[in-house]
Design a protein around this motif. Structure first.
Motif, PDB file in Angstrom:
ATOM      1  N   SER A  15      29.977  -8.739  27.713  1.00  0.00           N
ATOM      2  CA  SER A  15      29.415  -8.585  28.994  1.00  0.00           C
ATOM      3  C   SER A  15      30.116  -8.714  30.037  1.00  0.00           C
ATOM      4  O   SER A  15      29.976  -8.018  31.320  1.00  0.00           O
ATOM      5  CB  SER A  15      28.258  -9.398  29.003  1.00  0.00           C
ATOM      6  OG  SER A  15      28.643 -10.733  29.394  1.00  0.00           O
ATOM      7  N   ILE A  16      31.225  -9.462  29.862  1.00  0.00           N
ATOM      8  CA  ILE A  16      32.072  -9.803  30.961  1.00  0.00           C
ATOM      9  C   ILE A  16      32.898  -8.592  31.479  1.00  0.00           C
ATOM     10  O   ILE A  16      33.315  -8.326  32.628  1.00  0.00           O
ATOM     11  CB  ILE A  16      33.178 -10.938  30.600  1.00  0.00           C
ATOM     12  CG1 ILE A  16      32.569 -12.020  30.193  1.00  0.00           C
ATOM     13  CG2 ILE A  16      34.304 -11.122  31.617  1.00  0.00           C
ATOM     14  CD1 ILE A  16      33.218 -13.182  29.554  1.00  0.00           C
ATOM     15  N   ALA A  38      23.696 -12.948  36.539  1.00  0.00           N
ATOM     16  CA  ALA A  38      24.718 -12.347  37.109  1.00  0.00           C
ATOM     17  C   ALA A  38      26.286 -12.923  36.518  1.00  0.00           C
ATOM     18  O   ALA A  38      26.444 -13.938  36.120  1.00  0.00           O
ATOM     19  CB  ALA A  38      24.628 -12.798  38.684  1.00  0.00           C
ATOM     20  N   ILE A  39      27.183 -11.872  36.678  1.00  0.00           N
ATOM     21  CA  ILE A  39      28.531 -12.165  36.394  1.00  0.00           C
ATOM     22  C   ILE A  39      29.272 -11.694  37.684  1.00  0.00           C
ATOM     23  O   ILE A  39      29.492 -10.666  37.985  1.00  0.00           O
ATOM     24  CB  ILE A  39      28.906 -11.314  35.093  1.00  0.00           C
ATOM     25  CG1 ILE A  39      28.146 -11.721  33.783  1.00  0.00           C
ATOM     26  CG2 ILE A  39      30.472 -11.736  34.856  1.00  0.00           C
ATOM     27  CD1 ILE A  39      28.412 -11.189  32.523  1.00  0.00           C
ATOM     28  N   ASP A  97      29.702  -9.140  42.092  1.00  0.00           N
ATOM     29  CA  ASP A  97      28.814  -8.940  41.123  1.00  0.00           C
ATOM     30  C   ASP A  97      29.253  -7.687  40.261  1.00  0.00           C
ATOM     31  O   ASP A  97      29.104  -6.548  40.680  1.00  0.00           O
ATOM     32  CB  ASP A  97      27.516  -9.179  41.644  1.00  0.00           C
ATOM     33  CG  ASP A  97      26.455  -8.967  40.373  1.00  0.00           C
ATOM     34  OD1 ASP A  97      26.894  -8.633  39.260  1.00  0.00           O
ATOM     35  OD2 ASP A  97      25.076  -8.976  40.715  1.00  0.00           O
ATOM     36  N   LEU A  98      29.604  -8.061  39.235  1.00  0.00           N
ATOM     37  CA  LEU A  98      30.176  -6.959  38.259  1.00  0.00           C
ATOM     38  C   LEU A  98      28.917  -5.829  38.081  1.00  0.00           C
ATOM     39  O   LEU A  98      29.161  -5.036  37.650  1.00  0.00           O
ATOM     40  CB  LEU A  98      30.570  -7.440  36.987  1.00  0.00           C
ATOM     41  CG  LEU A  98      31.961  -8.148  37.377  1.00  0.00           C
ATOM     42  CD1 LEU A  98      32.870  -8.925  35.866  1.00  0.00           C
ATOM     43  CD2 LEU A  98      33.034  -7.239  37.827  1.00  0.00           C
ATOM     44  N   GLY A 122      26.874   0.611  42.064  1.00  0.00           N
ATOM     45  CA  GLY A 122      28.155   0.869  42.837  1.00  0.00           C
ATOM     46  C   GLY A 122      29.506   0.239  42.336  1.00  0.00           C
ATOM     47  O   GLY A 122      30.483   0.897  42.398  1.00  0.00           O
ATOM     48  N   VAL A 123      29.408  -0.725  41.433  1.00  0.00           N
ATOM     49  CA  VAL A 123      30.518  -1.138  40.837  1.00  0.00           C
ATOM     50  C   VAL A 123      30.917  -0.131  39.653  1.00  0.00           C
ATOM     51  O   VAL A 123      29.949   0.077  38.712  1.00  0.00           O
ATOM     52  CB  VAL A 123      30.316  -2.758  40.442  1.00  0.00           C
ATOM     53  CG1 VAL A 123      31.686  -2.965  39.462  1.00  0.00           C
ATOM     54  CG2 VAL A 123      30.576  -3.484  41.503  1.00  0.00           C
ATOM     55  N   ASP A 124      32.032   0.329  39.267  1.00  0.00           N
ATOM     56  CA  ASP A 124      32.419   1.177  38.404  1.00  0.00           C
ATOM     57  C   ASP A 124      32.856   0.595  37.194  1.00  0.00           C
ATOM     58  O   ASP A 124      33.832  -0.138  37.265  1.00  0.00           O
ATOM     59  CB  ASP A 124      33.470   2.198  38.904  1.00  0.00           C
ATOM     60  CG  ASP A 124      34.205   3.163  37.810  1.00  0.00           C
ATOM     61  OD1 ASP A 124      33.486   3.241  37.023  1.00  0.00           O
ATOM     62  OD2 ASP A 124      35.054   3.838  38.190  1.00  0.00           O
TER      63      ASP A 124
END
Ligand SMILES: Nc1ncnc2c1ncn2[C@@H]1O[C@H](COP(=O)(O)OP(=O)(O)OP(=O)(O)O)[C@@H](O)[C@H]1O
Ligand SMILES: [Mg+2]
Lengths: 222, 300
Positions: free
Chosen positions: B92-93, B108-109, B115-116, B120-122
């Motif tokens: 998950s990390i 949340a990580i 926040d990964l 919008g985080v690729d």
């Protein structure tokens, strides 16, 4: 939590054997300390050799046990409370073996002196000291037998009795130095110091058990 | 490099970095003294923070509410019985779980405060910065050189590729053994060498975190010690998270250890974090009976 201690029967047995053997060794040493006390307080010069002789099996056991602990450390790679116990065990072994030697040293002083001068004995100080010292040591062995952390926590305070009596003995010896002579003075200082040291070893043993059980040494010592 | 992966959310907290790009400079600002195994320093900045992470596979609640900080330039070990969710959490990390259709993460990580899992985080960029090494060495069916150059090529690395390949292989402690046969197939290497090649491959994309899921469990003792020694070297530059069933290994290589366990309720086996502490504490004086029973081998 249910105890699911199913996986390491053999290992558990080994650890318990070590604990039982420590108690046995401790009891042998405690008995010899008491015997040395009697030699001092009752002037039983004929029992000096018995005390010296009784230290031989103590030493043999000490070496045997030390090797067993070392082997378990190497083969089982213990961690957590097992590791703490085994590390404590090596230290306890040392403290016990040293205490046994001190009992021998005490009776050797008595023999050299050809018996402790009577007037001091009558003061009861030597008797009180040897008693307090032996009691402290017994209590330490009890800590090992029951894995009782509380004994180590109270040990420093319990040992104050020994320290006080040792001080009183030294004062008394100094006051009577002319009457009893230099040689007796020196021997009595040694004897007092040896009993005091035995009690200190007892304190340490009890504290090692506290460490094994709780992971922390009682305050004021390490 | 086309690797900017900004969040597109309007109302972002401007005290926090918003993108992985913004987050990176903070790395340089938080240099801290190096410490070695077992006695970590709290001065190492938290690089990753798991907060209330729950993992699901479909309806199955695999991991319950894990919270823990991971500090940079340390080795953090995950230990625990099979099925307690170590792999699930480590995957998950770097959003490796995204590749499993039924998998879902709640909570949340954050990585450098970002926040990964924010929209919008690729995930591809996440995996470039947070690399992964698996249990079984899995080199590509290519040459040694191409295995290492593969990632950088994809991310259109514009520097000297030969130099990057050499540097990566050197850091992975493999260069001397392969420098004369870079065009040989990676499959010709031994298991231990393949694993170091996979580490070189992970390093080549300049991540700052390396995740390793039982990286040495398929290796012989010597190859295992090599990997452990390598981790020791690598943590001077990288943050490492390792899953291992070998408790002596966790004790040897890690600064902090997280112990996970499994609860069985209503037929479901759900993993949870039992204890997280510096490794020396876990192995000399754990605070939970469950940890004690597990690491002393008394579970059954
Ligand atoms: N792809 C998947 N689909 C469904 N369930 C999964 C999947 N992967 C893992 N699980 C389940 O999630 C739980 C946690 O598995 P995970 O692989 O994270 O455990 P682990 O601690 O890594 O175990 P091990 O030590 O055996 O590798 C287990 O019950 C497992 O069966
Ligand atoms: Mg796994």
């Amino acid at each position: 939590m249910e105890s699911a201690f199913d996986t390491r029967h053999h290992y558990d047995d080994e650890l318990d054997d070590i604990r039982a053997a420590l108690v046995e060794l401790g009891s042998m040493v405690a008995a010899n300390i008491r015997r040395a006390g009697v030699v001092v307080t009752e002037g039983r010069l004929n029992e000096v050799d018995a005390v010296i002789g009784a230290d031989r099996p103590i030493n043999a056991r000490y070496h045997d046990l030390e090797e067993k602990v070392f082997t378990i450390l190497a083969l089982q790679q213990p961690v957590a409370s097992d590791l703490r116990f085994l590390v404590a065990a090596t230290r306890i072994l040392y403290e016990m073996e040293r205490s046994g030697d001190l009992a021998v040293n005490i009776v050797k002083q008595v023999r050299r002196l050809d018996g402790v001068p009577t007037d001091l004995r009558l003061d009861g100080l030597v008797l009180r000291l040897s008693d307090a010292s032996a009691r402290m040591f017994d209590h330490a062995v009890e800590a090992v037998a029951t894995m009782n952390a509380a004994i180590g926590i109270g040990a420093e305070q319990e040992d104050e009795e020994t320290d006080t009596v040792t001080g009183d003995l030294f004062t008394a010896v100094t006051e009577r130095q002319d009457a009893i002579g230099l040689e007796a003075c020196v021997a009595l200082f040694y004897i007092g110091r040896f009993f005091e040291r035995i009690a200190d070893h007892g304190v340490n043993i009890a504290q090692h058990i506290t460490f094994a059980v709780t992971g922390e040494f009682p305050d004021g010592d390490g | 490099m086309a690797d900017r992966i900004g969040t597109t959310v309007d109302s972002v907290d401007h005290t926090r970095p918003e993108t992985l790009e913004d987050a990176s400079p903070s790395l340089a600002a938080t240099r801290s003294p190096r410490v070695t195994g077992g006695t970590p320093s709290d001065e190492h900045a938290v690089i990753l923070e798991l907060s209330d992470v729950n993992a699901y596979y479909g309806d199955f609640h695999a991991v319950d509410s894990v919270s823990l900080p991971i500090r940079e330039k340390e080795v953090t070990a995950f230990i625990g019985p099979s099925g307690c969710g170590k792999s699930t959490v480590i995957r998950s990390i770097n959003r490796m779980n995204d590749l499993i259709p039924t998998a879902r993460i709640e909570g949340a990580i954050t990585y450098h405060g970002v926040d990964l899992y924010a929209p919008g985080v690729d995930p591809v960029e996440v995996r470039r910065r947070i690399g992964m090494v698996f249990q079984k060495p899995n080199p590509f069916p290519k040459s040694i050189y191409d295995n290492v150059a593969f990632g950088p090529k994809i991310s259109k690395y514009s520097g000297d590729m030969d130099e990057l390949v050499e540097r990566s292989l050197t850091r992975a402690a493999l260069w001397d053994e392969v420098k004369d046969k870079l065009s040989d197939s990676a499959y010709a290497l031994s298991g231990g060498q393949q694993q170091r090649l996979c580490i070189a491959r992970a390093i080549a994309t300049s991540p700052d975190v390396l995740l390793m899921d039982e990286p040495a469990s398929a290796l012989d003792p010597i190859a295992t010690l090599r990997i452990e020694e390598l981790m020791y070297e690598l943590k001077q530059e990288y943050t490492i998270v390792i899953v291992t069933h070998n408790m002596q290994q966790a004790a040897r290589v890690s600064d902090r250890t997280a112990f996970f366990s499994v609860d069985v309720k209503e037929g479901q086996r759900t993993g949870r974090l039992v204890e997280f502490a510096d490794t020396a504490t876990i192995f000399t004086n754990p605070q939970h009976d469950e940890t004690e029973d597990y690491i002393t081998g008394r579970f059954g």
